[in-house]
Design an enzyme around this catalytic site. Structure first.
Site, PDB file in Angstrom:
ATOM      1  N   PHE A 173       0.806  -1.217   0.000  1.00 24.57           N
ATOM      2  CA  PHE A 173       0.000   0.000   0.000  1.00 24.57           C
ATOM      3  C   PHE A 173       0.835   1.262   0.000  1.00 24.57           C
ATOM      4  CE2 PHE A 173       0.801  -0.525   4.566  1.00 24.57           C
ATOM      5  CZ  PHE A 173       1.076   0.770   4.962  1.00 24.57           C
ATOM      6  N   LYS A 209      -1.210  -7.439  -8.771  1.00 21.63           N
ATOM      7  CA  LYS A 209      -2.150  -7.566  -7.657  1.00 21.63           C
ATOM      8  C   LYS A 209      -1.772  -6.485  -6.654  1.00 21.63           C
ATOM      9  CE  LYS A 209      -2.988  -8.595  -3.958  1.00 21.63           C
ATOM     10  NZ  LYS A 209      -3.549  -7.712  -2.857  1.00 21.63           N
ATOM     11  N   CYS A 219       9.640   1.435   3.483  1.00 21.94           N
ATOM     12  CA  CYS A 219      10.556   0.353   3.834  1.00 21.94           C
ATOM     13  C   CYS A 219      11.992   0.851   3.931  1.00 21.94           C
ATOM     14  CB  CYS A 219      10.467  -0.785   2.819  1.00 21.94           C
ATOM     15  SG  CYS A 219      11.050  -0.360   1.166  1.00 21.94           S
ATOM     16  N   GLU A 233      -5.247  -3.812  -1.611  1.00 19.54           N
ATOM     17  CA  GLU A 233      -6.668  -3.468  -1.617  1.00 19.54           C
ATOM     18  C   GLU A 233      -6.943  -2.182  -0.838  1.00 19.54           C
ATOM     19  OE1 GLU A 233      -6.137  -6.814   1.492  1.00 19.54           O
ATOM     20  OE2 GLU A 233      -5.205  -6.111  -0.373  1.00 19.54           O
ATOM     21  N   GLU A 270       9.489  -4.017  13.094  1.00 14.67           N
ATOM     22  CA  GLU A 270       9.267  -2.979  12.090  1.00 14.67           C
ATOM     23  C   GLU A 270       7.954  -2.278  12.427  1.00 14.67           C
ATOM     24  OE1 GLU A 270       9.380  -2.422   7.245  1.00 14.67           O
ATOM     25  OE2 GLU A 270       8.437  -4.216   8.060  1.00 14.67           O
ATOM     26  N   SER A 328       5.938  -7.066   4.014  1.00  7.34           N
ATOM     27  CA  SER A 328       6.523  -7.417   5.304  1.00  7.34           C
ATOM     28  C   SER A 328       7.301  -8.727   5.197  1.00  7.34           C
ATOM     29  CB  SER A 328       5.432  -7.549   6.363  1.00  7.34           C
ATOM     30  OG  SER A 328       4.619  -8.691   6.103  1.00  7.34           O
TER      31      SER A 328
END
Length: 496
Positions: free
Chosen positions: A150, A174, A282, A177, A381, A227
């Site tokens: 995201f 993909k 990240c 969402e 994280e 992740s």
């Protein structure tokens, strides 16, 4: 009113038929703005079949045609950057200038891919044996998929699809969402650029769509950014089903500040790298390792800068930091602040007490000092606007902290000493290193990726390694003998 967000299959929007949907919110207001379809296994299978058919035609297209489509896509993306950035801000929440920067960094990867005629050049050896030539070529894999996070709904897909399509593959995206609309914007631009229908597909979905792609026999490769636990799952599942997989995981990026560093420069860098995009990067700096006496000066300089940061709606040009992606994630990050305080960290600035808008998923900036490596604010994280300061007596102590961490995505050193910086780049066990650069994301003609628990697989993202990932090598040994002198030889070819 909410927007229905569909798939993109065969060059056009495709309304979902699964009956499953997921809400999409504007994080700055907390209001639902859309509803995205979630693909069924059959919808994934249909999309893969479409992509497989398109891949056969696209593979046979000339390199000049592919480059032409990439150039046209680049021009469209450049011209419509502001529109795309506004869409990102509306669904992700990051400030508009940051969203523009995201599109621009993605654009660099498209520009790299326009050089596909040169990137796919092979080698040639004349007269490798008497009358025999040997040459190497690289060919596309077929249907490849990208599963993206995201936090960068434009840049990360462009890390993948530009090289994949340039190399002659059909690409299935993909997206997350949580902010899916940017993927459809990209799909429309690909179509306008002249890309044949089916070469770029968008499948909206959740774990069901992911698992179907990972196990589908006609999907040759999967790229992932997210992740570490999910990256490990993607890698293990995909490779178990015979796929090539590159899976980039989480991070705990350290910034080492030596006693001779320019404190103002280091503090500015720490604030930018730790709190930009609300820490949802990240490559965000989440740990500052201060060596010796500079620690107090650094903490004072950072804390003095935080009240000046304006937190609010990312669409407001005066905003510095937008909201977090969901209310649940905001609460999770706030929980880490509480855990840090309970573990003995010094809460210098508490983001839970910040003056932030009442609506939306906002959290202020947090600065924690005297953090130790056993605290959850260090080990996990957090992915939010939280910076932990770890104190170290010496360079060797600081290096040991960094090298013993499970993650090894990015790191940085701030110093005026060139020798120390060079020693650091030699010593540190991390995939990407910045020297007085807090977020060392490589330019598009290098490749992105970390080490250890930050990467599963052996191939980094985009750049030369990206081209190699989306192609496979073939070596051809060729002889064209003179029919007049030809003779049957049943022996193994010799090199003399």
């Amino acid at each position: 009113m909410t927007t229905r967000i569909a798939h993109w299959i065969d060059g056009r929007p495709a309304a979902g038929s699964s009956g499953r949907h997921s809400p999409v919110f504007n994080p700055a207001t907390g209001l639902q703005t859309g509803e995205v379809a979630l693909a069924s296994a059959q919808e994934v299978n249909d999309a893969v079949a479409s992509a497989k058919a398109a891949a056969r035609e696209w593979r046979s297209s000339s390199l000049s045609r592919r480059a032409g489509v990439l150039f046209a896509f680049r021009e469209l993306l450049h011209a419509r950057t502001d529109e795309l950035a506004q869409l990102v801000t509306a669904e992700h929440g990051k400030v508009l200038s940051d969203a523009v920067g995201e599109v621009s960094r993605g654009l660099e990867n498209v520009e790299f891919a326009t050089g596909v005629p040169n990137l796919l050049k092979g080698g040639f050896s004349e007269q490798a044996s008497t009358g025999v030539d040997v040459y190497s070529i690289r060919q596309p894999l077929g249907v490849v998929a990208g599963i993206t996070p995201f936090n960068f709904p434009v840049m990360v897909p462009l890390w993948m699809c530009a090289n994949a399509i340039a190399a002659g593959n059909a690409f299935i995206l993909k997206p997350s969402e949580k902010d899916p609309s940017a993927s459809l914007f990209l799909a429309q631009l690909w179509k306008e650029a002249g890309l044949p229908d089916g070469v770029f597909t968008v499948l909206q979905g959740d774990k069901l769509a992911v698992d179907t792609l990972l196990t589908h026999p006609d999907v040759a490769a999967v790229s992932f950014v997210g992740s570490t636990p999910i990256a490990k799952y993607i890698y293990e599942t995909g490779t178990a089903h015979g796929k090539r997989v590159q899976a980039l995981g989480g991070a705990k990026n350290h910034m080492l500040v030596l006693p001779d560093a320019d404190v103002d420069l280091a503090a500015d860098a720490a604030v930018s790298a730790a709190y930009g995009a609300a820490g949802e990067r990240c490559m965000a700096i989440s740990v500052a390792v201060a060596v010796g006496a500079i620690g107090d000066k650094l903490v004072d300089a950072i804390s003095a800068r935080l009240p000046k940061l304006r937190i609010g709606n990312g669409a407001d040009p005066d905003t510095d930091i937008g909201p977090l992606i969901t209310a649940e994630h905001r609460d999770r990050v706030a929980g880490y602040i509480a855990a840090g305080a309970e573990s003995g960290a010094t809460v210098v600035v508490d983001g839970r007490e910040a003056d932030v808008p009442a609506e939306g998923f906002f959290l202020g900036t947090t600065l924690l000092d005297n953090v130790t490596t056993g605290m959850s604010v260090y080990t996990d994280e957090i992915f939010g606007p939280v910076l932990a300061v770890v104190r170290a007596e010496t360079y060797d102590d600081a290096l040991a902290v960094i090298n013993s961490n499970d993650y090894a995505n990015g790191t940085a050193i701030f110093t005026r000493d060139g020798g120390a910086a060079r020693q650091f780049q030699f010593d540190v066990e991390v995939g990407m290193v910045g020297i007085n650069v807090p977020i060392p994301v490589p330019v598009a003609y290098y490749s992105f990726g970390g080490w250890k628990a930050s990467l599963f697989g052996d191939t980094h993202m985009y750049g030369p390694e990206g081209i190699n990932f989306y192609t496979r090598g073939k070596v051809v040994t060729s002889r064209w003998p003179d029919p007049a002198t030809s003779a049957i030889d049943l022996g193994f070819p010799r090199t003399r």
